[in-house]
Write a protein that holds these residues in place. Sequence first.
Motif, PDB file in Angstrom:
ATOM      1  N   UNK A 160     -28.132 -13.867  -9.156  1.00  0.00           N
ATOM      2  CA  UNK A 160     -28.051 -12.475  -8.716  1.00  0.00           C
ATOM      3  C   UNK A 160     -26.675 -11.916  -9.042  1.00  0.00           C
ATOM      4  N   UNK A 161     -26.648 -10.624  -9.284  1.00  0.00           N
ATOM      5  CA  UNK A 161     -25.401  -9.887  -9.468  1.00  0.00           C
ATOM      6  C   UNK A 161     -25.271  -8.900  -8.326  1.00  0.00           C
ATOM      7  N   UNK A 162     -24.085  -8.832  -7.729  1.00  0.00           N
ATOM      8  CA  UNK A 162     -23.878  -7.922  -6.617  1.00  0.00           C
ATOM      9  C   UNK A 162     -22.456  -7.398  -6.589  1.00  0.00           C
ATOM     10  N   UNK A 163     -22.250  -6.323  -5.845  1.00  0.00           N
ATOM     11  CA  UNK A 163     -20.928  -5.702  -5.710  1.00  0.00           C
ATOM     12  C   UNK A 163     -20.409  -5.909  -4.291  1.00  0.00           C
ATOM     13  N   UNK A 164     -19.186  -6.470  -4.202  1.00  0.00           N
ATOM     14  CA  UNK A 164     -18.483  -6.595  -2.931  1.00  0.00           C
ATOM     15  C   UNK A 164     -17.385  -5.535  -2.898  1.00  0.00           C
ATOM     16  N   UNK A 165     -17.209  -4.918  -1.718  1.00  0.00           N
ATOM     17  CA  UNK A 165     -16.324  -3.760  -1.607  1.00  0.00           C
ATOM     18  C   UNK A 165     -15.602  -3.834  -0.267  1.00  0.00           C
ATOM     19  N   UNK A 166     -14.282  -3.675  -0.270  1.00  0.00           N
ATOM     20  CA  UNK A 166     -13.522  -3.680   0.976  1.00  0.00           C
ATOM     21  C   UNK A 166     -12.429  -2.631   0.914  1.00  0.00           C
ATOM     22  N   UNK A 167     -12.357  -1.776   1.937  1.00  0.00           N
ATOM     23  CA  UNK A 167     -11.334  -0.735   1.979  1.00  0.00           C
ATOM     24  C   UNK A 167     -10.521  -0.765   3.274  1.00  0.00           C
ATOM     25  N   UNK A 168     -10.976  -1.489   4.287  1.00  0.00           N
ATOM     26  CA  UNK A 168     -10.345  -1.435   5.597  1.00  0.00           C
ATOM     27  C   UNK A 168     -10.943  -0.383   6.503  1.00  0.00           C
ATOM     28  N   UNK A 169     -11.940   0.359   5.986  1.00  0.00           N
ATOM     29  CA  UNK A 169     -12.595   1.365   6.823  1.00  0.00           C
ATOM     30  C   UNK A 169     -13.231   0.698   8.048  1.00  0.00           C
ATOM     31  N   UNK A 170     -13.024   1.319   9.196  1.00  0.00           N
ATOM     32  CA  UNK A 170     -13.605   0.804  10.422  1.00  0.00           C
ATOM     33  C   UNK A 170     -12.690  -0.084  11.220  1.00  0.00           C
ATOM     34  N   UNK A 171     -11.488  -0.385  10.686  1.00  0.00           N
ATOM     35  CA  UNK A 171     -10.554  -1.202  11.448  1.00  0.00           C
ATOM     36  C   UNK A 171     -10.034  -0.467  12.679  1.00  0.00           C
ATOM     37  N   UNK A 172      -9.921   0.848  12.545  1.00  0.00           N
ATOM     38  CA  UNK A 172      -9.416   1.710  13.621  1.00  0.00           C
ATOM     39  C   UNK A 172      -7.917   1.577  13.818  1.00  0.00           C
ATOM     40  N   UNK A 173      -7.214   1.117  12.771  1.00  0.00           N
ATOM     41  CA  UNK A 173      -5.750   1.188  12.765  1.00  0.00           C
ATOM     42  C   UNK A 173      -5.285   1.320  11.321  1.00  0.00           C
ATOM     43  N   UNK A 174      -4.074   1.748  11.147  1.00  0.00           N
ATOM     44  CA  UNK A 174      -3.486   1.950   9.817  1.00  0.00           C
ATOM     45  C   UNK A 174      -3.008   0.597   9.291  1.00  0.00           C
ATOM     46  N   UNK A 175      -3.805  -0.034   8.411  1.00  0.00           N
ATOM     47  CA  UNK A 175      -3.469  -1.387   7.978  1.00  0.00           C
ATOM     48  C   UNK A 175      -2.283  -1.407   7.016  1.00  0.00           C
ATOM     49  N   UNK A 176      -1.858  -0.226   6.526  1.00  0.00           N
ATOM     50  CA  UNK A 176      -0.688  -0.161   5.646  1.00  0.00           C
ATOM     51  C   UNK A 176       0.621  -0.034   6.431  1.00  0.00           C
ATOM     52  N   UNK A 177       0.548   0.110   7.760  1.00  0.00           N
ATOM     53  CA  UNK A 177       1.740   0.157   8.593  1.00  0.00           C
ATOM     54  C   UNK A 177       2.560   1.416   8.427  1.00  0.00           C
ATOM     55  N   UNK A 178       1.920   2.562   8.156  1.00  0.00           N
ATOM     56  CA  UNK A 178       2.682   3.803   7.995  1.00  0.00           C
ATOM     57  C   UNK A 178       3.378   4.189   9.303  1.00  0.00           C
ATOM     58  N   UNK A 179       4.530   4.793   9.149  1.00  0.00           N
ATOM     59  CA  UNK A 179       5.371   5.125  10.301  1.00  0.00           C
ATOM     60  C   UNK A 179       6.067   6.451  10.007  1.00  0.00           C
ATOM     61  N   UNK A 180       5.476   7.560  10.447  1.00  0.00           N
ATOM     62  CA  UNK A 180       6.039   8.871  10.097  1.00  0.00           C
ATOM     63  C   UNK A 180       7.450   9.088  10.620  1.00  0.00           C
ATOM     64  N   UNK A 181       7.909   8.270  11.574  1.00  0.00           N
ATOM     65  CA  UNK A 181       9.267   8.425  12.086  1.00  0.00           C
ATOM     66  C   UNK A 181      10.301   7.671  11.282  1.00  0.00           C
ATOM     67  N   UNK A 182       9.873   6.959  10.241  1.00  0.00           N
ATOM     68  CA  UNK A 182      10.812   6.162   9.469  1.00  0.00           C
ATOM     69  C   UNK A 182      11.691   7.049   8.598  1.00  0.00           C
ATOM     70  N   UNK A 183      12.945   6.642   8.472  1.00  0.00           N
ATOM     71  CA  UNK A 183      13.863   7.337   7.566  1.00  0.00           C
ATOM     72  C   UNK A 183      14.370   6.396   6.482  1.00  0.00           C
ATOM     73  N   UNK A 184      13.907   5.139   6.513  1.00  0.00           N
ATOM     74  CA  UNK A 184      14.456   4.143   5.601  1.00  0.00           C
ATOM     75  C   UNK A 184      13.495   3.717   4.495  1.00  0.00           C
ATOM     76  N   UNK A 185      12.208   3.924   4.705  1.00  0.00           N
ATOM     77  CA  UNK A 185      11.226   3.415   3.755  1.00  0.00           C
ATOM     78  C   UNK A 185      10.309   4.542   3.318  1.00  0.00           C
ATOM     79  N   UNK A 186      10.316   4.863   2.031  1.00  0.00           N
ATOM     80  CA  UNK A 186       9.492   5.963   1.522  1.00  0.00           C
ATOM     81  C   UNK A 186       8.005   5.659   1.657  1.00  0.00           C
ATOM     82  N   UNK A 187       7.626   4.386   1.598  1.00  0.00           N
ATOM     83  CA  UNK A 187       6.212   4.044   1.740  1.00  0.00           C
ATOM     84  C   UNK A 187       5.684   4.291   3.145  1.00  0.00           C
TER      85      UNK A 187
END
Length: 551
Positions: free
Chosen positions: A370-397
């Motif tokens: 069989x051939x199939x497609x696996x897909x993962x985005x983090x949708x449904x975790x209910x938290x920001x898995x990239x660790x964004x922090x709008x109050x940061x002044x040191x890291x552009x990411x």
Amino acid sequence: MRPTNMINAFVKTGLILALMAAVVSLAPTANAAAPGITGPTFNLTAQPAYLTQPDGQMIYSWGYGCSSAPTAFAPTMPHQTCNTMQVPGPTLIVMEGQTVTITLTNGLPTAAGNTSILFPGFNVTATGGVAGLMAKEAIPGGSVSYSFVAGSPGTRSYYSGTQSDLQVEMGLYGAIIVLPSSVPTVCTTPAIRTNLYGIPNYASANGIGTERDFRLAASAYDHAKTCYDREYLFQFSEMDPRIHSQAQTQVAAKTGCTAGAAGCSLNVPTEPYHPAYFMINGRSMPDDMDPNYAAEYPHQPYNGNPHMHPGELVLLRIIGQGRWQHPFHEHANHVRILARDGNLILSATDSTQLAGPALFTTTTTPGLAMDGIFYYTGRGLNWDMYGHNPGSTADSNATVPCAPDANGYNTSTAAQTQINYFEWCQDHNKPLQAAPFGDVAGGGPATLPDPNILTNGAWYGGSPYLGPDATLRATGCMGSGSAQTNAPNCGATGSTPPSGTIANSPSGEAGFAFMWHSHNEREITTNNAFPGGMLMMMLVDSREFVIDESN
């Protein structure tokens, strides 16, 4: 996927890898892809050799291999070889519409008798050899040739059609991949390609490196809904060592006998059947996560260790070899089935739409592909898995935006060079909790076992965030690059508590590790010892980590 499932994946991963750490040193950068040899002409031989197992056993086996140098290997990797015997046999890669010719030379022990190859799904013409029950066969030392037109794309199996209960058990099986002759234009349009081969992405824009394209094609079929970004071939099989031992003993006793003479044949009982080894691509866990073509496995060249970035479409080519049904579960998401045995599953009312099921376990029966497609985005975790922090002044990411497309993902042209390309924007800037560590009672993501009871494994990152800097980014404890500063909530060492382990420091790979394994519990053992057998990890890596499938 629900957040609780994500946490379960973390905890189960820690448990299994902690146990494995006592057995072997893991190599977290060994990857997979779908390596093989290209045609359309192949010269194969069937020969005996020994397969290694994690328990130290060397199992006498038979397998297909190359009797001469192949035309070429695909995709290109270091140290590529095609031995005269390997299990599974060489993956044969051809193009739709090609006339394929395979010449098989029988190099098995004389007492093993004739051998052959079946190619289900193809209209085969055979020349040479002698008549057999299911196919023309090669006598000991002799040859037979099989020809067919590769009429349609897809993944299929090939295996012995002679005394199959013994010869397939001994290792005479492999895979054939037919690539589409016409890749749909939509699959090569950069605007929809999640892996962004050849155009700017986060890694290339920041001088980290360039993702190399290890795909065999840009689509699995001649269909616009079968585009993909990465691919992996998994062949599931099992071995009963008693059968192999009896075959070895009888072969030794009949050494020097004359083919066809009375008594020059094997009489190996294949029932009752009690397999003790369960393999993915001819290897058991943890050997299946070592590199492709690793020197320590001369007759088991293919591994099983998939990687991906969030949002990528991962094509899984799955084949059930051997005699048992194998219910294999891919944690983190279901697998959307595209086709079975090279036959696309299309809507009965609209042929532009696929209609394959989404499977919780990709259960294979012997010979089924069989051939199939696996897909993962983090949708449904209910938290920001990239660790964004709008109050940061040191890291552009920490402060990059998330602009949702029609489906809610960050996929604009401007986002292609962002670290959070394909982020599920509903969770953007959503901290896991006020203090991003702790147990459930304290508002945290998971209650980990007492360290006196369980030490988490070498791959456990100690963090719910994706990427080497995300933990520090989320807490606001970052200086330039990966340097930490002693902000009030950072503690003396710069994070609360420090994340990372031997294999995953905060500045290392730090991906999510999802356990992929058989749901038949015995099949995740090696000779009844856990962990082992049909078990591997899917590593989801942040986009600043360049995935190199050549390892």
